[in-house]
Design an enzyme around this catalytic site. Sequence first.
Site, PDB file in Angstrom:
ATOM      1  N   GLU B  43       0.840  -1.194   0.000  1.00 36.60           N
ATOM      2  CA  GLU B  43       0.000   0.000   0.000  1.00 36.60           C
ATOM      3  C   GLU B  43       0.880   1.250   0.000  1.00 36.60           C
ATOM      4  O   GLU B  43       1.563   1.538   1.002  1.00 36.60           O
ATOM      5  CB  GLU B  43      -0.940   0.019   1.212  1.00 36.60           C
ATOM      6  CG  GLU B  43      -1.707   1.330   1.300  1.00 36.60           C
ATOM      7  CD  GLU B  43      -2.958   1.295   2.140  1.00 36.60           C
ATOM      8  OE1 GLU B  43      -3.423   0.196   2.496  1.00 36.60           O
ATOM      9  OE2 GLU B  43      -3.476   2.379   2.456  1.00 36.60           O
ATOM     10  N   LYS B 175      -9.631 -15.463  14.785  1.00 36.32           N
ATOM     11  CA  LYS B 175      -9.803 -14.975  13.409  1.00 36.32           C
ATOM     12  C   LYS B 175     -11.249 -14.630  13.055  1.00 36.32           C
ATOM     13  O   LYS B 175     -11.641 -14.726  11.902  1.00 36.32           O
ATOM     14  CB  LYS B 175      -9.215 -16.004  12.421  1.00 36.32           C
ATOM     15  CG  LYS B 175      -7.740 -16.251  12.696  1.00 36.32           C
ATOM     16  CD  LYS B 175      -7.150 -17.393  11.890  1.00 36.32           C
ATOM     17  CE  LYS B 175      -5.714 -17.647  12.366  1.00 36.32           C
ATOM     18  NZ  LYS B 175      -5.116 -18.852  11.820  1.00 36.32           N
ATOM     19  N   ASP B 251       0.884 -14.593  12.059  1.00 32.89           N
ATOM     20  CA  ASP B 251      -0.220 -15.087  11.254  1.00 32.89           C
ATOM     21  C   ASP B 251      -1.106 -13.901  10.856  1.00 32.89           C
ATOM     22  O   ASP B 251      -1.869 -13.384  11.678  1.00 32.89           O
ATOM     23  CB  ASP B 251      -1.036 -16.103  12.073  1.00 32.89           C
ATOM     24  CG  ASP B 251      -2.097 -16.776  11.226  1.00 32.89           C
ATOM     25  OD1 ASP B 251      -2.422 -16.257  10.138  1.00 32.89           O
ATOM     26  OD2 ASP B 251      -2.604 -17.831  11.646  1.00 32.89           O
ATOM     27  N   HIS B 349      -2.381   9.559  -2.080  1.00 32.04           N
ATOM     28  CA  HIS B 349      -2.663   8.252  -2.652  1.00 32.04           C
ATOM     29  C   HIS B 349      -2.422   8.282  -4.150  1.00 32.04           C
ATOM     30  O   HIS B 349      -1.820   7.391  -4.726  1.00 32.04           O
ATOM     31  CB  HIS B 349      -4.122   7.857  -2.372  1.00 32.04           C
ATOM     32  CG  HIS B 349      -4.239   6.788  -1.353  1.00 32.04           C
ATOM     33  ND1 HIS B 349      -3.965   5.474  -1.617  1.00 32.04           N
ATOM     34  CD2 HIS B 349      -4.592   6.840  -0.051  1.00 32.04           C
ATOM     35  CE1 HIS B 349      -4.154   4.758  -0.521  1.00 32.04           C
ATOM     36  NE2 HIS B 349      -4.539   5.560   0.454  1.00 32.04           N
TER      37      HIS B 349
END
Lengths: 364, 364, 364, 364
Positions: B43, B175, B251, B349
């Site tokens: 990003e 999760k 993770d 951006h």
Amino acid sequence: MDYQAILGQCCEMPVGFVQLPVGVAGPLLLDGRHYHVPMATTEGCLVASVNRGCRAIAASGGADSVLLRDAMSRAPVIKLPTAKRAAELKMFVEAPANFQALAAQFNKSSRFGRLQGIQCALAGRNLYMRFTCSTGDAMGMNMVSKGVENVLGYLLNNFPDMDVISISGNYCSDKKPTAVNWIEGRGKSVVCEATIKGSVVQSVLKTTVEKLVELNIVKNLAGSAVAGALGGFNAHASNIVTALFIATGQDPAQNVESSQCITMLEAVNDGNDLHISVTMPSIEVGTVGGGTCLASQSACLNLLGVKGPNHDSPGANAKLLATIVAGSVLAGELSLLAALAAGQLVKSHMKYNRSSKDVAKAAS
Amino acid sequence: MDYQAILGQCCEMPVGFVQLPVGVAGPLLLDGRHYHVPMATTEGCLVASVNRGCRAIAASGGADSVLLRDAMSRAPVIKLPTAKRAAELKMFVEAPANFQALAAQFNKSSRFGRLQGIQCALAGRNLYMRFTCSTGDAMGMNMVSKGVENVLGYLLNNFPDMDVISISGNYCSDKKPTAVNWIEGRGKSVVCEATIKGSVVQSVLKTTVEKLVELNIVKNLAGSAVAGALGGFNAHASNIVTALFIATGQDPAQNVESSQCITMLEAVNDGNDLHISVTMPSIEVGTVGGGTCLASQSACLNLLGVKGPNHDSPGANAKLLATIVAGSVLAGELSLLAALAAGQLVKSHMKYNRSSKDVAKAAS
Amino acid sequence: MDYQAILGQCCEMPVGFVQLPVGVAGPLLLDGRHYHVPMATTEGCLVASVNRGCRAIAASGGADSVLLRDAMSRAPVIKLPTAKRAAELKMFVEAPANFQALAAQFNKSSRFGRLQGIQCALAGRNLYMRFTCSTGDAMGMNMVSKGVENVLGYLLNNFPDMDVISISGNYCSDKKPTAVNWIEGRGKSVVCEATIKGSVVQSVLKTTVEKLVELNIVKNLAGSAVAGALGGFNAHASNIVTALFIATGQDPAQNVESSQCITMLEAVNDGNDLHISVTMPSIEVGTVGGGTCLASQSACLNLLGVKGPNHDSPGANAKLLATIVAGSVLAGELSLLAALAAGQLVKSHMKYNRSSKDVAKAAS
Amino acid sequence: MDYQAILGQCCEMPVGFVQLPVGVAGPLLLDGRHYHVPMATTEGCLVASVNRGCRAIAASGGADSVLLRDAMSRAPVIKLPTAKRAAELKMFVEAPANFQALAAQFNKSSRFGRLQGIQCALAGRNLYMRFTCSTGDAMGMNMVSKGVENVLGYLLNNFPDMDVISISGNYCSDKKPTAVNWIEGRGKSVVCEATIKGSVVQSVLKTTVEKLVELNIVKNLAGSAVAGALGGFNAHASNIVTALFIATGQDPAQNVESSQCITMLEAVNDGNDLHISVTMPSIEVGTVGGGTCLASQSACLNLLGVKGPNHDSPGANAKLLATIVAGSVLAGELSLLAALAAGQLVKSHMKYNRSSKDVAKAAS
């Protein structure tokens, strides 16, 4: 190391690369076609588990998917002098009569971003306007942001008392677990289903239809309800979404909402077979932009046949990728639920996931 | 490519590696020490943004963190013949008198996993028992699962009518975005704070204390409230958590709960300076096991000085890593909020995040 | 009109009374005893529906309940100079070594309020301390508030830099739908269950076990999950809780959390019979104080045998009332689910709920 | 006792009435008119507190409200043979081309119920269709249910494989705390605001603008965020909603969602004055049907000038009632926040809310 692909594009102050192993599960038989699913992960068992799910699906004739919605969103927050005035702006942007004019503004900076709607919410005199638009084969955050900027500029003519507090007011919602995404969807909304033959449940998944159905009720529905879940009515959608996102150059920080999923299991055909589905309202993917340009990620997209923009049917590659994500989640859910129903989890984790070097000592 | 580090360890059916660029932000001045923070991301702006936040923090004397809790959890679901019986099992495992016996069972398979408590919830005759334990320098999911298995075996002696439906009943919760993690914490619970000088807000962050405080209320508090957020009262914690997780072999599928965060901003010192904090109850990290063994991830851990187990003070490396995550999130929140307050987001951006090759065309 | 019972007690500026009709459902056969359940309501069908549920329960041998917890809560919010300092206060009040001293302070103003625990949460330098205590036969909000005030006074000696922002910081949580109540419970936590014979399902409830089980999954579990429910995994617990609360002088504004409920249905005995349960973590009731003193409410409490304080076993009346609430909800859930499964809802609503005078015209 | 008004109308098996004292707060100066607000409650301080809030509002020039939406909802759940088929039904009912035909079916059984839209959600092959419609001066649950039944009958012609599991699939959502109501609204959506002069804050509310603003952030925003609230970002909206609902013959079981509210406070006019607002998306009220026909409730509606149907402008009475609810909540929020900021809560509770008879003993 190809710094040219990175600098000024997707990472600043680069010092190198980190490598994640990619395993391939499948083939996943989805909507009549076979896909080899690349997964970048360091969680032992994961690829093997999805792979087993794919086998069960294929042996049962395959899975089917439907794309329900395709709309990226961005919600600026505007402060007006009063709530009354905020309500007036809400009425203005939601009025059907004004849609064409707003869409014309929104659409002018992109060939692909087409305004679909504006949904507003208030908190007193603060107005949150959730713009949604199609985005072609891009994930679309930049596209929608640009469109929003255009509209805000236009609205200022009619509402000079608008105070644009922020281009994002968290009602979008990007990378946060929120109800608005779960209810309205963000990115691609997909449902995917398969009917697994009872014989396959037994031979491939080593359990029974009855056990799987009960497990899903007790764990994925009631268990998540008791835990106060928001869109987390599944076993491990996040695992599959994340692995596929990293492999294919998506933004893994978006797995927060992209892995929202409700998994449903039912006995069908007089209790002999298993109907399984995953419903995922917020899969945010693209096949252009972001990390998709990098060599290895590009190769993974190629493996799936969804690399780059689809020139014949703009947006078709990104949509197909979303259905593959859902199909892979279906395979992952099926296999993990089967492992849990059969009590295999801890054992297989122990076998696959430890290094013979230092992990074993640390973990024992 | 070192297949030996992967096979039977962290990925099956490997076909290669995917590479993510790593940028380094910082130094982050946290608790009196300087850290160079590796972030694996595609990003654009992200590393630069965190870097700017680090500069503002350092110029103001640094950030401070506190570890509030350290407890990994796993919650099996057990079905009893009746709710009455499920309540009896609940009373049994929660009784202080039985804790020693249960802990003895739990603790026997690991040198580091020490049972801290068992919190139970019912849904009729289904009992969800949330075990929590310390896990040394490991993230600890395997460790806690093994401990739970030990206890379940032991309980079967007293409650032979127990039906272990699953080692995980989603009350863990792994999760999935759930309230139980937000309320109880999972992994490391950390709060991190800094007081940013007004002059630094102006010179480095290009905005004002007043604007930042208002933005945080309208966006991170009210905006997320309106969006129906669960633990998502921040601007982009997930971005920083994910980038650090991937760089250091964590993770990344766990960023769903690890990025739960409430960001608070206040004007202090008569409105001249800015107090900022991030409170993150569920940071799940380890410095051994999983992806930490791989070469590049190991190097990133090394860069932070938290590689492998801490032999002098077991668990200290993982705890330190958790505070670095929180500190980096603090920097990221500060910088993005400043960019939003100054209206810089879309422009930057556009500048950083597009490839001159095919993205531009696709996105325009 | 007995103004003496009101003035300075439970209503200011009184101008009169509003009357709500009370119907009686039952007998409810619960834990071996029969209860005639008073319900104050203006919703047509409601009493009749609960009554039918009671019949089905009684014909199947009755319902059983278990009280899982009994703890009213109050959570003041304190601001400290820094998050570090807030963490220190958290550690202090949570330290087992300090419990006796804090309990001594807490308990000194009431014979019944006994401190059970203090659970803390932070948002930066704001500390939310959730005190829980038993409250005898009172609902207990005043009791816990007084205890909290005592403790706050005591803590100020050790933490003179405490700034008590509010005696309630919404982490209590009173009259708001929050996860902390759903996870931790508030007031009485009760589970209630019954096994309904298949023959009774057919003769009394006019439907089948199979249909009821499927309906519960699709509506109360999956439907509520899709709707983003928080503790609302039931059909209409709020109806029964509210009607009983008003009849017995409880605070009906507390039904927001008191009606949090997960309803579970399962086929048992080879699919012939139906196991049904309701799990309700936050039933806030008392048999003294508030509206329980008023004549008609007092009569309703008397009808249930739980009027006033229980002198032999303080708290026993309030606990019994909580189980009756849960038992009545069980009856209500059973009957409404049966009506829905049989498609009777709209028809019966039309028949019972319209006035022949003006409603019919207005509604048609 | 007028049994004729009850039997076959709003309560079965009646044995009498329960009486709740009604106090009158106000006048509430709202949108330029004065209202005397009837509140049925047994909570000491409540009427006095709202009354004080009304005084502060009136002394500052009054409050203003806006009705943002007016739409009751009902969401049946339909099972189709496959998710693909469920998606087809979704597409069908959402297609603009089909709206007229569906609306014609929906609208035919009522003069007032006019279909506004149908929003669908899937959980695999289960389809939840949330119908919304205007309902004149009725709260409208029966009206929308009848309309839905009409449409379901019509749809069966095109989708003979539809299996109507239930007329309500909990995606409505009635009497459950759900995100779908918070996001989409149910019944009347209202925002109400006032600017309270600094001098009034001091003289009437006995506190300062600064303290109130800080309290609201720490308690109603951050505190509720930490507690995992869903639409509960307020101090005690449920108290006022419930008291007004009971007084005016509304369904108090619906306060679960009707009291969803976000309260916002800001310093304005250079920090001298206070801007306060309440935003309430789900106020479910009517002035005909249900308990509105009973004598005392009818008198309360009359007091507010909203009794029965509004013949000139159907629906205007119910809408006005909704704004009065919001205005009263505004007054209640203002006053309780002031009491908390000034530390008055426990003391005033102790003074007003205890009976000199048995409560005092029980509570002390």
